[in-house]
Design a protein around this motif. Structure first.
Motif, PDB file in Angstrom:
ATOM      1  N   LEU A  16      -0.455  -4.482  -3.073  1.00 29.13           N
ATOM      2  CA  LEU A  16      -0.800  -3.088  -3.365  1.00 29.13           C
ATOM      3  C   LEU A  16      -0.589  -2.210  -2.143  1.00 29.13           C
ATOM      4  O   LEU A  16      -0.075  -1.096  -2.240  1.00 29.13           O
ATOM      5  CB  LEU A  16      -2.247  -2.980  -3.844  1.00 29.13           C
ATOM      6  N   ARG A  17      -0.982  -2.682  -0.985  1.00 25.80           N
ATOM      7  CA  ARG A  17      -0.816  -1.935   0.254  1.00 25.80           C
ATOM      8  C   ARG A  17       0.678  -1.718   0.542  1.00 25.80           C
ATOM      9  O   ARG A  17       1.097  -0.618   0.892  1.00 25.80           O
ATOM     10  CB  ARG A  17      -1.492  -2.681   1.394  1.00 25.80           C
ATOM     11  N   GLN A  18       1.479  -2.769   0.360  1.00 24.55           N
ATOM     12  CA  GLN A  18       2.916  -2.635   0.586  1.00 24.55           C
ATOM     13  C   GLN A  18       3.548  -1.677  -0.418  1.00 24.55           C
ATOM     14  O   GLN A  18       4.445  -0.899  -0.075  1.00 24.55           O
ATOM     15  CB  GLN A  18       3.591  -3.997   0.503  1.00 24.55           C
ATOM     16  N   TYR A  19       3.075  -1.684  -1.651  1.00 28.99           N
ATOM     17  CA  TYR A  19       3.588  -0.786  -2.675  1.00 28.99           C
ATOM     18  C   TYR A  19       3.289   0.664  -2.298  1.00 28.99           C
ATOM     19  O   TYR A  19       4.163   1.540  -2.403  1.00 28.99           O
ATOM     20  CB  TYR A  19       2.968  -1.132  -4.026  1.00 28.99           C
ATOM     21  N   ARG A  20       2.072   0.950  -1.835  1.00 35.31           N
ATOM     22  CA  ARG A  20       1.719   2.302  -1.416  1.00 35.31           C
ATOM     23  C   ARG A  20       2.558   2.744  -0.222  1.00 35.31           C
ATOM     24  O   ARG A  20       2.999   3.884  -0.153  1.00 35.31           O
ATOM     25  CB  ARG A  20       0.230   2.389  -1.085  1.00 35.31           C
ATOM     26  N   GLU A  21       2.778   1.842   0.716  1.00 32.63           N
ATOM     27  CA  GLU A  21       3.607   2.171   1.874  1.00 32.63           C
ATOM     28  C   GLU A  21       5.052   2.462   1.455  1.00 32.63           C
ATOM     29  O   GLU A  21       5.690   3.377   1.976  1.00 32.63           O
ATOM     30  CB  GLU A  21       3.564   1.043   2.901  1.00 32.63           C
ATOM     31  N   ALA A  25       7.110   5.972   1.894  1.00 24.41           N
ATOM     32  CA  ALA A  25       8.414   6.011   2.553  1.00 24.41           C
ATOM     33  C   ALA A  25       9.451   6.692   1.665  1.00 24.41           C
ATOM     34  O   ALA A  25      10.254   7.503   2.150  1.00 24.41           O
ATOM     35  CB  ALA A  25       8.860   4.598   2.924  1.00 24.41           C
ATOM     36  N   MET A  26       9.459   6.394   0.385  1.00 25.95           N
ATOM     37  CA  MET A  26      10.445   6.983  -0.513  1.00 25.95           C
ATOM     38  C   MET A  26      10.215   8.476  -0.696  1.00 25.95           C
ATOM     39  O   MET A  26      11.173   9.265  -0.742  1.00 25.95           O
ATOM     40  CB  MET A  26      10.426   6.277  -1.875  1.00 25.95           C
ATOM     41  N   ILE A  27       8.975   8.892  -0.804  1.00 27.29           N
ATOM     42  CA  ILE A  27       8.674  10.321  -0.926  1.00 27.29           C
ATOM     43  C   ILE A  27       9.082  11.048   0.345  1.00 27.29           C
ATOM     44  O   ILE A  27       9.658  12.135   0.300  1.00 27.29           O
ATOM     45  CB  ILE A  27       7.182  10.533  -1.258  1.00 27.29           C
ATOM     46  N   THR A  28       8.807  10.437   1.503  1.00 31.45           N
ATOM     47  CA  THR A  28       9.202  11.034   2.773  1.00 31.45           C
ATOM     48  C   THR A  28      10.715  11.170   2.861  1.00 31.45           C
ATOM     49  O   THR A  28      11.234  12.217   3.283  1.00 31.45           O
ATOM     50  CB  THR A  28       8.676  10.184   3.947  1.00 31.45           C
ATOM     51  N   LEU A  29      11.439  10.152   2.445  1.00 30.46           N
ATOM     52  CA  LEU A  29      12.901  10.200   2.452  1.00 30.46           C
ATOM     53  C   LEU A  29      13.424  11.290   1.519  1.00 30.46           C
ATOM     54  O   LEU A  29      14.345  12.032   1.867  1.00 30.46           O
ATOM     55  CB  LEU A  29      13.473   8.841   2.062  1.00 30.46           C
ATOM     56  N   MET A  30      12.828  11.423   0.357  1.00 31.12           N
ATOM     57  CA  MET A  30      13.255  12.443  -0.591  1.00 31.12           C
ATOM     58  C   MET A  30      13.000  13.843  -0.033  1.00 31.12           C
ATOM     59  O   MET A  30      13.854  14.724  -0.129  1.00 31.12           O
ATOM     60  CB  MET A  30      12.522  12.290  -1.925  1.00 31.12           C
ATOM     61  N   LEU A  31      11.833  14.058   0.584  1.00 29.95           N
ATOM     62  CA  LEU A  31      11.528  15.364   1.166  1.00 29.95           C
ATOM     63  C   LEU A  31      12.474  15.683   2.330  1.00 29.95           C
ATOM     64  O   LEU A  31      12.909  16.827   2.489  1.00 29.95           O
ATOM     65  CB  LEU A  31      10.068  15.411   1.618  1.00 29.95           C
ATOM     66  N   TYR A  32      12.803  14.668   3.120  1.00 33.65           N
ATOM     67  CA  TYR A  32      13.760  14.856   4.210  1.00 33.65           C
ATOM     68  C   TYR A  32      15.128  15.269   3.655  1.00 33.65           C
ATOM     69  O   TYR A  32      15.765  16.194   4.158  1.00 33.65           O
ATOM     70  CB  TYR A  32      13.874  13.570   5.038  1.00 33.65           C
ATOM     71  N   ASP A  33      15.569  14.616   2.588  1.00 30.67           N
ATOM     72  CA  ASP A  33      16.843  14.950   1.969  1.00 30.67           C
ATOM     73  C   ASP A  33      16.837  16.387   1.465  1.00 30.67           C
ATOM     74  O   ASP A  33      17.809  17.121   1.661  1.00 30.67           O
ATOM     75  CB  ASP A  33      17.142  13.986   0.822  1.00 30.67           C
TER      76      ASP A  33
END
Length: 80
Positions: A16-21, A25-33
């Motif tokens: 669960l912790r790895q899934y949240r991380e 990460a994916m949301i951060t990458l999308m916002l960066y894009d």
């Protein structure tokens, strides 16, 4: 460690912790894009007349905002 994680199997808690991380990460990458392509998006997409594709694009963005607010607001501050 949250109280939920202390009550469940350590392997499940780790997953669960790895899934949240991963989600973060994916949301951060999308916002960066979005941030690095905003200028080009404006020039090539938003300067023209209103169209179905623009309306659909806005609806997808609104859906993403609602989803983030629903699932990533701390429990004490969650509304709705």
């Amino acid at each position: 460690m949250s109280s939920l994680e202390s009550e469940i199997d350590p392997i499940v808690a780790s997953a669960l912790r790895q899934y949240r991380e991963f989600q973060f990460a994916m949301i951060t990458l999308m916002l960066y894009d979005h941030a690095i392509t905003l200028g080009r998006e404006y020039n090539f997409f938003w300067r023209g007349p209103l169209s179905l594709s623009k309306v659909l694009y806005l609806l997808v963005g609104l859906n993403f905002s609602i989803t983030c607010r629903k699932y990533y607001t701390p429990r004490g501050r969650r509304s709705g």
